[in-house]
Design an enzyme around this catalytic site. Structure first.
Site, mmCIF file in Angstrom:
data_model
loop_
_atom_site.group_PDB
_atom_site.id
_atom_site.type_symbol
_atom_site.label_atom_id
_atom_site.label_comp_id
_atom_site.label_asym_id
_atom_site.label_seq_id
_atom_site.Cartn_x
_atom_site.Cartn_y
_atom_site.Cartn_z
ATOM 1 N N SER A 126 -1.581 9.792 -4.554
ATOM 2 C CA SER A 126 0.362 9.777 -4.613
ATOM 3 C C SER A 126 0.002 9.806 -6.008
ATOM 4 O O SER A 126 -0.485 9.415 -6.656
ATOM 5 C CB SER A 126 0.768 9.321 -3.685
ATOM 6 O OG SER A 126 2.031 9.720 -4.114
ATOM 7 N N TYR A 139 3.968 1.226 -1.586
ATOM 8 C CA TYR A 139 3.609 1.741 -1.245
ATOM 9 C C TYR A 139 2.729 2.260 -2.923
ATOM 10 O O TYR A 139 1.301 2.718 -2.946
ATOM 11 C CB TYR A 139 4.990 3.073 -0.801
ATOM 12 C CG TYR A 139 3.481 5.077 -0.625
ATOM 13 C CD1 TYR A 139 2.470 4.665 0.301
ATOM 14 C CD2 TYR A 139 3.753 5.692 -1.755
ATOM 15 C CE1 TYR A 139 2.278 6.895 0.976
ATOM 16 C CE2 TYR A 139 2.836 7.119 -1.528
ATOM 17 C CZ TYR A 139 2.388 6.951 -0.366
ATOM 18 O OH TYR A 139 1.464 8.838 -0.320
ATOM 19 N N LYS A 143 -0.733 2.721 -3.423
ATOM 20 C CA LYS A 143 -2.132 3.933 -4.106
ATOM 21 C C LYS A 143 -2.382 3.589 -5.496
ATOM 22 O O LYS A 143 -3.478 4.438 -5.946
ATOM 23 C CB LYS A 143 -0.855 5.178 -5.043
ATOM 24 C CG LYS A 143 -0.456 5.640 -2.821
ATOM 25 C CD LYS A 143 -1.645 5.774 -2.015
ATOM 26 C CE LYS A 143 -1.222 7.213 -0.355
ATOM 27 N NZ LYS A 143 -2.529 7.200 -0.291
#
Length: 222
Positions: A126, A139, A143
């Site tokens: 991402s 998150y 990542k």
């Protein structure tokens, strides 16, 4: 045809990647059993591969029958929107279980099959894995960890071709949840189409054998 196992293939980007690879690969669609996963498999003539990425023992037992695997695409992921001060430890655990520990467990279990095929491993990361945005604390951290694992895998397994894909924001259900958290109006045209990112992933997977794409960054124009 070469084989490809895709996680998170029941909808969104994972389903789009399955569509993009269907003409060139025999597909194994991994995930928790669901009507959505069955529908994608039936439409593409693919095989469902029941798997819970949060259960390492189950992951290992599920894939031990695979002697060779040409392509592994890690696409499954979760996000719990929230700034650091709004987050809780349970959300961090849940995020890391799916976004990093699941891919690690699956990759370790499939290493013999990938080595046998001198295969490719594609990690769908991402933009948050390169530059965190406000409201995506757990998150983004997961990542960044996934990025580190991909680079370690490339360094430690020279027979494999390892690619990390960093898409910008994609028109998916996850994106709708994030926009709702941000309090904005959801406008699909502002985001990448899943099919656009999937086509780029297919391009990486079908790169000739004399080349390896290490990283791919995809952003909406402007």
């Amino acid at each position: 045809m070469p084989s490809a196992l895709i996680t998170g293939a029941s909808r969104g980007l994972g389903a789009a990647i399955a569509d993009a690879l269907a003409p060139t690969h025999t597909l194994l669609l991994a995930g928790r059993p669901s009507d959505d996963l069955d529908a994608v498999a039936q439409r593409l003539g693919a095989t469902t591969w029941p798997m819970d990425l949060t259960d390492a023992e189950s992951v290992e037992a599920t894939v031990e029958v695979l002697d060779e695997l040409d392509v592994l695409v890690h696409c499954a992921g979760v996000a719990y929107p929230g700034r650091v001060g709004e987050s809780c430890l349970e959300e961090w655990r849940a995020t890391f279980e799916v976004n990093i520990l699941g891919p690690v467990a699956l990759t370790l279990a499939l290493l013999p099959a990938l080595r046998a095929a001198r295969g490719r491993v594609v990690f769908i990361n991402s933009g948050a894995g390169r530059s965190p945005s406000p409201g995506l604390a757990s998150y983004a951290a997961s990542k960044f960890a996934l990025r580190g694992f991909a680079e370690s895998l490339r360094a430690d397994e020279p027979s494999l071709r390892v690619t990390t894909v960093y898409p910008g924001r994609i028109d998916t259900d996850m994106q709708r949840d994030l926009v709702a958290y941000e309090g904005g109006d959801y406008r699909p045209e502002r985001f990448l189409k899943p099919e656009t990112v999937a086509a780029a992933v297919a391009g990486v997977v079908n790169t000739p054998a004399d080349a390896s794409v290490h990283e791919l960054v995809i952003r909406p124009p402007g």
